[in-house]
Write an enzyme that holds these catalytic residues in place. Structure first.
Site, PDB file in Angstrom:
ATOM      1  N   GLU A 223      11.312 -73.941 -19.577  1.00 33.58           N
ATOM      2  CA  GLU A 223      11.829 -75.254 -19.978  1.00 33.58           C
ATOM      3  C   GLU A 223      13.054 -75.488 -19.122  1.00 33.58           C
ATOM      4  O   GLU A 223      14.101 -74.881 -19.335  1.00 33.58           O
ATOM      5  CB  GLU A 223      12.161 -75.258 -21.474  1.00 33.58           C
ATOM      6  CG  GLU A 223      12.375 -76.667 -22.036  1.00 33.58           C
ATOM      7  CD  GLU A 223      13.833 -77.098 -21.995  1.00 33.58           C
ATOM      8  OE1 GLU A 223      14.176 -77.829 -21.026  1.00 33.58           O
ATOM      9  OE2 GLU A 223      14.596 -76.725 -22.883  1.00 33.58           O
ATOM     10  N   CYS A 257      19.047 -81.034 -21.914  1.00 30.88           N
ATOM     11  CA  CYS A 257      17.921 -81.352 -21.030  1.00 30.88           C
ATOM     12  C   CYS A 257      17.238 -82.639 -21.450  1.00 30.88           C
ATOM     13  O   CYS A 257      16.680 -83.348 -20.614  1.00 30.88           O
ATOM     14  CB  CYS A 257      16.911 -80.205 -21.029  1.00 30.88           C
ATOM     15  SG  CYS A 257      17.551 -78.666 -20.359  1.00 30.88           S
TER      16      CYS A 257
END
Length: 448
Positions: A223, A257
């Site tokens: 990720e 993010c």
């Protein structure tokens, strides 16, 4: 040696000793031994442990939150919410995990899920508890064991997580914190006792971990970064969209993010949205993260502050205009004011930058095709948020936005029961929900 630095004051905190080679070996041996026993435990044993860990997080919420605030600067109220979310994550797998592992019947065959072994997690500082729990809760439910290499600046958080698991009565070696530096990760991945690795972090870190995992032919979940679009169409509720855009950009001081980073607004409502969004961003209160009145704490470190300032200079050199904000605040601490960039050249490399700080980019789109084109014109594909009350537009966005996740008329956020992850240079694989549980399990087909 690791020493925590409070980014709000610059003052040093607690120090933590790095493991020696012999100590790493001891922990690997302990993990291997723990897996031999844990892999054959029944689901009731696993879910009971998950529930007890959740209770430990609940009982220590404020203390755990204070550690995160002092180590990486997030507001205390957001740190408390993060710890509470962790407890919910453990409870989710305690309640729903067994159903996720039910065998599936086919004609003449049965598919069953089985644990694989010790999983190494390489985790970042921005959500220092939740990022770990996203891997740890399904790891325990799967019958695997976990090893954590956490970011250097949140070693207090890493130690606290291990403390919670031990206090809940976990068997020795089921979850172990590894206070080590990044140069030790490749050797760990190569070790035969590690069966898989999961990383949340930068593109650079992801490439290094993926390369090491590839050489060892081991499963990896990544990720990585994101430059999430926040698209606003004329049919949207502009007041709600602008208010949400502020929160979506400054949450965790912009260090997420899945923060909304690129506001892509239809030309018909661009000026109205900019007026509302600007007012909200100008009103953001940056200050002491322990103060309940503070909207936004400091960036995680002086180094991170400098990184964002360097990026803003790149934008200026490319012709973008910083309307306001994006300035260091006077006094001690890694503080940066919330700001807005306009006139960003969409065909320039700077438009692909992921700004890990509280500064938004604004783009104008003439129609839905242009909005989707701008949204997809970056190498990332993690999350997105679209604002429309037109069903046809919603269908287009859901089909054509290149991302692993999309929120409609809402801010994107992770949930324990929903798959989390991206495509393109934002990584591969999924966390959370049943898919996060299955990532590091052997799907075994039994015929007959």
């Amino acid at each position: 040696m690791f020493t925590s630095i409070d980014p709000a004051t610059g003052a040093p905190g607690q120090s933590y000793r790095e493991l020696t080679g012999d100590e790493i070996e001891t922990r690997l041996a302990r993990a291997s031994a723990a897996f031999r026993d844990w892999r054959v435990t029944d689901y009731a044993t696993r879910t009971a442990l998950l529930a007890r860990i959740a209770e430990q997080f609940d009982a220590n919420t404020h203390r755990l939150a204070e550690i995160a605030t002092r180590e990486m600067g997030k507001t205390l109220k957001s740190a408390i919410a993060e710890v509470e979310k962790c407890a919910a994550g453990f409870r989710h797998y305690a309640q729903e995990g067994p159903a996720m592992l039910e065998p599936r019947q086919f004609q003449g065959a049965t598919a069953t899920w089985h644990p694989m072994g010790p999983v190494l997690a390489v985790m970042p500082w921005n959500f220092p508890y939740w990022q770990v729990v996203r891997f740890l809760a399904p790891t325990i439910m799967a019958g695997n064991v976990g090893l954590l290499k956490h970011a250097s600046n949140v070693q207090g958080v890493a130690a606290a997580i291990e403390e919670m698991v031990i206090a809940a009565g976990a068997p020795a070696g089921l979850f172990q914190n590894l206070p080590i530096k990044s140069d030790k990760v490749a050797a760990l991945i190569a070790d035969d006792r590690i069966v898989a690795v999961t990383l949340t972090g930068s593109e650079g870190a992801g490439m290094k971990v993926a390369e090491a995992a590839g050489r060892a032919l081991k499963k990896v979940v990544l990720e990585l970064g994101g430059s999430d679009p926040f698209i606003v169409m004329p049919s949207a509720d502009l007041d709600l969209a602008a208010k949400t855009a502020v929160t979506a950009r400054i949450q965790n001081t912009g260090q997420s993010c899945i923060c909304a980073k690129r506001m892509i607004v239809h030309a018909d409502v661009y000026d109205a949205f900019l007026e509302k969004f600007s007012a909200g961003m100008r009103a953001v209160v940056a200050g002491d993260p322990m103060d309940a009145a503070t909207d936004m704490g400091p960036l995680s470190s002086e180094a991170q502050l400098q990184t964002v300032l360097d990026q803003l200079q790149m934008f200026r050199e490319a012709g973008a205009k910083l309307m306001f904000g994006g300035e260091p605040l006077p006094g001690k601490g890694a503080y940066l004011s919330a700001g807005i960039l306009v006139d960003v050249p969409a065909d320039h490399a700077v438009a692909h930058e992921e700004v890990f700080g509280p500064v938004a980019m604004l783009f104008k789109a003439d129609d839905i095709d242009a909005a989707i084109g701008l949204a997809n014109a970056v190498p990332f594909g993690l999350g997105s948020s679209v604002w429309t009350n037109d069903p046809a537009e919603r269908a287009r966005f859901e089909r054509d936005i290149e991302a692993g996740m999309i929120a409609v008329n809402a801010m994107l956020a992770s949930k324990p029961d929903a798959p989390f992850g991206g495509i393109k240079r934002s990584g591969h694989g999924r966390e959370l929900g049943p898919y996060g549980l299955h990532e590091f399990m052997n799907l075994k087909t039994v015929i007959g």
